[in-house]
Design a protein around this motif. Structure first.
Motif, PDB file in Angstrom:
ATOM      1  N   LYS A 276       0.830  -1.210   0.000  1.00  0.00           N
ATOM      2  CA  LYS A 276       0.000   0.000   0.000  1.00  0.00           C
ATOM      3  C   LYS A 276       0.863   1.258   0.000  1.00  0.00           C
ATOM      4  O   LYS A 276       0.575   2.236  -0.699  1.00  0.00           O
ATOM      5  N   ILE A 277       1.930   1.237   0.787  1.00  0.00           N
ATOM      6  CA  ILE A 277       2.811   2.400   0.857  1.00  0.00           C
ATOM      7  C   ILE A 277       3.520   2.618  -0.473  1.00  0.00           C
ATOM      8  O   ILE A 277       3.588   3.736  -0.996  1.00  0.00           O
ATOM      9  N   ALA A 278       4.053   1.520  -1.041  1.00  0.00           N
ATOM     10  CA  ALA A 278       4.739   1.637  -2.327  1.00  0.00           C
ATOM     11  C   ALA A 278       3.785   2.081  -3.422  1.00  0.00           C
ATOM     12  O   ALA A 278       4.146   2.864  -4.306  1.00  0.00           O
ATOM     13  N   SER A 279       2.544   1.617  -3.363  1.00  0.00           N
ATOM     14  CA  SER A 279       1.556   2.002  -4.360  1.00  0.00           C
ATOM     15  C   SER A 279       1.268   3.496  -4.280  1.00  0.00           C
ATOM     16  O   SER A 279       1.219   4.199  -5.300  1.00  0.00           O
ATOM     17  N   SER A 280       1.108   4.004  -3.069  1.00  0.00           N
ATOM     18  CA  SER A 280       0.848   5.429  -2.890  1.00  0.00           C
ATOM     19  C   SER A 280       2.031   6.270  -3.363  1.00  0.00           C
ATOM     20  O   SER A 280       1.852   7.311  -4.005  1.00  0.00           O
ATOM     21  N   ALA A 281       3.244   5.813  -3.041  1.00  0.00           N
ATOM     22  CA  ALA A 281       4.431   6.573  -3.427  1.00  0.00           C
ATOM     23  C   ALA A 281       4.590   6.619  -4.948  1.00  0.00           C
ATOM     24  O   ALA A 281       4.881   7.667  -5.522  1.00  0.00           O
ATOM     25  N   THR A 282       4.390   5.483  -5.609  1.00  0.00           N
ATOM     26  CA  THR A 282       4.588   5.457  -7.059  1.00  0.00           C
ATOM     27  C   THR A 282       3.505   6.218  -7.804  1.00  0.00           C
ATOM     28  O   THR A 282       3.750   6.780  -8.875  1.00  0.00           O
ATOM     29  N   LYS A 283       2.293   6.285  -7.264  1.00  0.00           N
ATOM     30  CA  LYS A 283       1.226   7.045  -7.917  1.00  0.00           C
ATOM     31  C   LYS A 283       1.507   8.541  -7.895  1.00  0.00           C
ATOM     32  O   LYS A 283       0.996   9.284  -8.731  1.00  0.00           O
ATOM     33  N   ALA A 284       2.317   8.984  -6.943  1.00  0.00           N
ATOM     34  CA  ALA A 284       2.640  10.410  -6.827  1.00  0.00           C
ATOM     35  C   ALA A 284       3.879  10.780  -7.626  1.00  0.00           C
ATOM     36  O   ALA A 284       4.319  11.926  -7.590  1.00  0.00           O
ATOM     37  N   LEU A 285       4.428   9.815  -8.368  1.00  0.00           N
ATOM     38  CA  LEU A 285       5.760   9.990  -8.948  1.00  0.00           C
ATOM     39  C   LEU A 285       5.754  10.085 -10.469  1.00  0.00           C
ATOM     40  O   LEU A 285       5.046   9.345 -11.152  1.00  0.00           O
ATOM     41  N   THR A 286       6.544  11.025 -10.982  1.00  0.00           N
ATOM     42  CA  THR A 286       6.863  11.101 -12.407  1.00  0.00           C
ATOM     43  C   THR A 286       8.375  11.140 -12.529  1.00  0.00           C
ATOM     44  O   THR A 286       9.045  11.870 -11.785  1.00  0.00           O
ATOM     45  N   THR A 287       8.931  10.350 -13.437  1.00  0.00           N
ATOM     46  CA  THR A 287      10.383  10.310 -13.611  1.00  0.00           C
ATOM     47  C   THR A 287      10.732  10.436 -15.094  1.00  0.00           C
ATOM     48  O   THR A 287       9.858  10.401 -15.953  1.00  0.00           O
ATOM     49  N   ASP A 288      12.020  10.559 -15.364  1.00  0.00           N
ATOM     50  CA  ASP A 288      12.460  10.423 -16.751  1.00  0.00           C
ATOM     51  C   ASP A 288      12.256   8.977 -17.176  1.00  0.00           C
ATOM     52  O   ASP A 288      12.132   8.072 -16.331  1.00  0.00           O
ATOM     53  N   SER A 289      12.202   8.732 -18.457  1.00  0.00           N
ATOM     54  CA  SER A 289      11.829   7.407 -18.960  1.00  0.00           C
ATOM     55  C   SER A 289      12.781   6.309 -18.513  1.00  0.00           C
ATOM     56  O   SER A 289      12.375   5.158 -18.361  1.00  0.00           O
ATOM     57  N   SER A 290      14.048   6.639 -18.245  1.00  0.00           N
ATOM     58  CA  SER A 290      15.003   5.597 -17.852  1.00  0.00           C
ATOM     59  C   SER A 290      14.750   5.079 -16.439  1.00  0.00           C
ATOM     60  O   SER A 290      15.222   3.999 -16.073  1.00  0.00           O
ATOM     61  N   LEU A 291      14.000   5.817 -15.634  1.00  0.00           N
ATOM     62  CA  LEU A 291      13.686   5.383 -14.273  1.00  0.00           C
ATOM     63  C   LEU A 291      12.228   4.971 -14.111  1.00  0.00           C
ATOM     64  O   LEU A 291      11.792   4.629 -13.009  1.00  0.00           O
ATOM     65  N   ALA A 292      11.469   4.993 -15.205  1.00  0.00           N
ATOM     66  CA  ALA A 292      10.021   4.799 -15.121  1.00  0.00           C
ATOM     67  C   ALA A 292       9.602   3.340 -15.026  1.00  0.00           C
ATOM     68  O   ALA A 292       8.705   2.874 -15.724  1.00  0.00           O
ATOM     69  N   SER A 293      10.251   2.613 -14.151  1.00  0.00           N
ATOM     70  CA  SER A 293       9.843   1.243 -13.841  1.00  0.00           C
ATOM     71  C   SER A 293      10.292   0.949 -12.425  1.00  0.00           C
ATOM     72  O   SER A 293      11.257   1.541 -11.928  1.00  0.00           O
ATOM     73  N   LEU A 294       9.588   0.045 -11.761  1.00  0.00           N
ATOM     74  CA  LEU A 294       9.947  -0.262 -10.386  1.00  0.00           C
ATOM     75  C   LEU A 294      11.341  -0.878 -10.300  1.00  0.00           C
ATOM     76  O   LEU A 294      12.088  -0.604  -9.374  1.00  0.00           O
ATOM     77  N   LYS A 295      11.689  -1.689 -11.291  1.00  0.00           N
ATOM     78  CA  LYS A 295      13.019  -2.303 -11.277  1.00  0.00           C
ATOM     79  C   LYS A 295      14.109  -1.245 -11.347  1.00  0.00           C
ATOM     80  O   LYS A 295      15.064  -1.271 -10.570  1.00  0.00           O
ATOM     81  N   ALA A 296      13.965  -0.290 -12.282  1.00  0.00           N
ATOM     82  CA  ALA A 296      14.974   0.758 -12.439  1.00  0.00           C
ATOM     83  C   ALA A 296      15.045   1.629 -11.188  1.00  0.00           C
ATOM     84  O   ALA A 296      16.136   1.975 -10.713  1.00  0.00           O
ATOM     85  N   LEU A 297      13.885   1.978 -10.633  1.00  0.00           N
ATOM     86  CA  LEU A 297      13.877   2.792  -9.429  1.00  0.00           C
ATOM     87  C   LEU A 297      14.485   2.059  -8.241  1.00  0.00           C
ATOM     88  O   LEU A 297      15.225   2.642  -7.449  1.00  0.00           O
ATOM     89  N   SER A 298      14.175   0.788  -8.120  1.00  0.00           N
ATOM     90  CA  SER A 298      14.710   0.005  -7.009  1.00  0.00           C
ATOM     91  C   SER A 298      16.220  -0.117  -7.104  1.00  0.00           C
ATOM     92  O   SER A 298      16.937   0.003  -6.101  1.00  0.00           O
TER      93      SER A 298
END
Length: 361
Positions: A276-298
């Protein structure tokens, strides 16, 4: 309730009558915690990536490479990284309702150039005051439309009128610093995040009664739910002289409290709550395309695990009051040039580059 029909630039330049017409002191901002909070949440999520692959669709990506083209500053000569972190203050939806009307548009009230030197054990965040007058270079809006260059543009208006690519282009032009990544966090997204972690306790310094948002708090420690938290970081009328200065202080205090609350959570011990926490955090997030996946962000978050928040230094871009308009500031030279040069070279920032004439520092 009357509708706010001012333009985005007018809204971002506004001040209440109590503060309009006098020079506003640029503020040092400690909102590097925005990035720290994001890294903390996603680092925990990265350990359980197999559960969170469905969160990829929450993350919004912006193809900045396509929008910016090849005419950009050189990358760092080392393995260091430079990030642009924006805290966006949407005027639509929940934020708009609390601000006195559902109004389209958004502003970037927080802008930090975060420099992470090679080795990633420390970081420096350079805050660009929203009222800084800059030269906006020719750039492309989100829809691809070309925007001609313009002088003496208030920095905060670039995002509001033209979008993230133009902000990145403007920061790179004024600093000569190549930005490797872009992260934007919407304040409204913190509402669900606060509810997901069970509320955030803040020490209210003085009673707050804001008729516009309905926020009514007594002085002392108060545990705020998501709706109250959003009102807390949005309120202006219930504190001080009604200017942005009081609100900025509340936002800093709230985000620090939010970070502390997240650190207390047993994210790995409670997969459901962690999701739930990760879902809320990612919904509030915009990144450049190279980071726009959970794997890249992690992976990026894990690479920053060695950065101790206690060692992070926050510097305000050296500025001086504009001679034509004392309500605006401009980069102070040669201090600003020295600061950007040190970042470009991944070198130690000299003390002189940290002095801002407008603050007497």
């Amino acid at each position: 309730m009357s509708q706010d029909i001012r333009t985005p630039e007018t809204r971002s330049a506004r001040g209440d009558s109590a503060s309009r017409g006098r020079a506003r002191k640029p503020r040092r901002t400690g909102r590097i915690v925005l990035l720290v909070l994001l890294v903390l949440v996603l680092a925990a999520g990265g350990g359980l990536y197999w559960m969170y692959s469905s969160l990829d669709s929450n993350i919004k990506g912006v193809d900045l490479d396509k929008a910016l083209g090849d005419n950009r500053p050189q990358k760092l000569p080392t393995r260091g990284q430079n990030l642009l972190v924006l805290g966006s203050d949407s005027r639509a939806g929940a934020n708009g309702e609390l601000a006195g009307g559902n109004v389209s548009g958004a502003r970037s009230d927080t802008a930090l150039v975060v420099h992470i030197p090679e080795g990633r054990t420390q970081a420096t965040a350079v805050s660009i005051p929203r009222d800084t007058l800059v030269t906006r270079p020719e750039c492309a809006k989100s829809d691809g439309e070309a925007v001609p260059s313009a002088k003496r543009v208030m920095f905060n208006s670039v995002y509001a009128q033209h979008g993230p690519a133009c902000v990145v282009k403007t920061v790179e032009a004024m600093s000569g610093v190549r930005l490797d990544h872009y992260l934007e966090i919407d304040f409204a997204g913190f509402k669900d995040l606060v509810d997901a972690i069970g509320g955030v306790t803040v020490d209210v310094k003085q009673p707050i009664k804001d008729g516009a948002s309905g926020l009514d708090l007594q002085a002392g420690p108060q545990k705020l739910d998501g709706t109250q938290s959003l009102a807390y970081v949005r309120t202006r009328h219930g504190i001080g002289d009604g200017s942005d200065l009081g609100r900025i202080g509340l936002q800093q205090q709230f985000l620090t409290a939010l970070l502390s609350e997240v650190k207390k959570q047993d994210l790995l011990g409670s997969p459901t709550k962690s999701y739930k926490i990760a879902s809320s955090a990612t919904k509030a997030l915009t990144t450049d395309s190279s980071l726009a996946s959970l794997k890249a962000l992690s992976e990026f978050a894990r690479s920053m695990n060695g950065v101790d928040p206690q060692n992070m230094e926050t510097i305000m871009l050296p500025v001086a009051y504009d001679k034509k308009d004392p309500n605006r500031v401009v980069s102070a030279e040669p201090n600003a040039t020295q600061l950007w040069k040190a970042i470009r070279e991944d070198a130690e920032i000299p003390a002189s580059a940290k002095k801002s004439p407008a603050t007497g520092g």
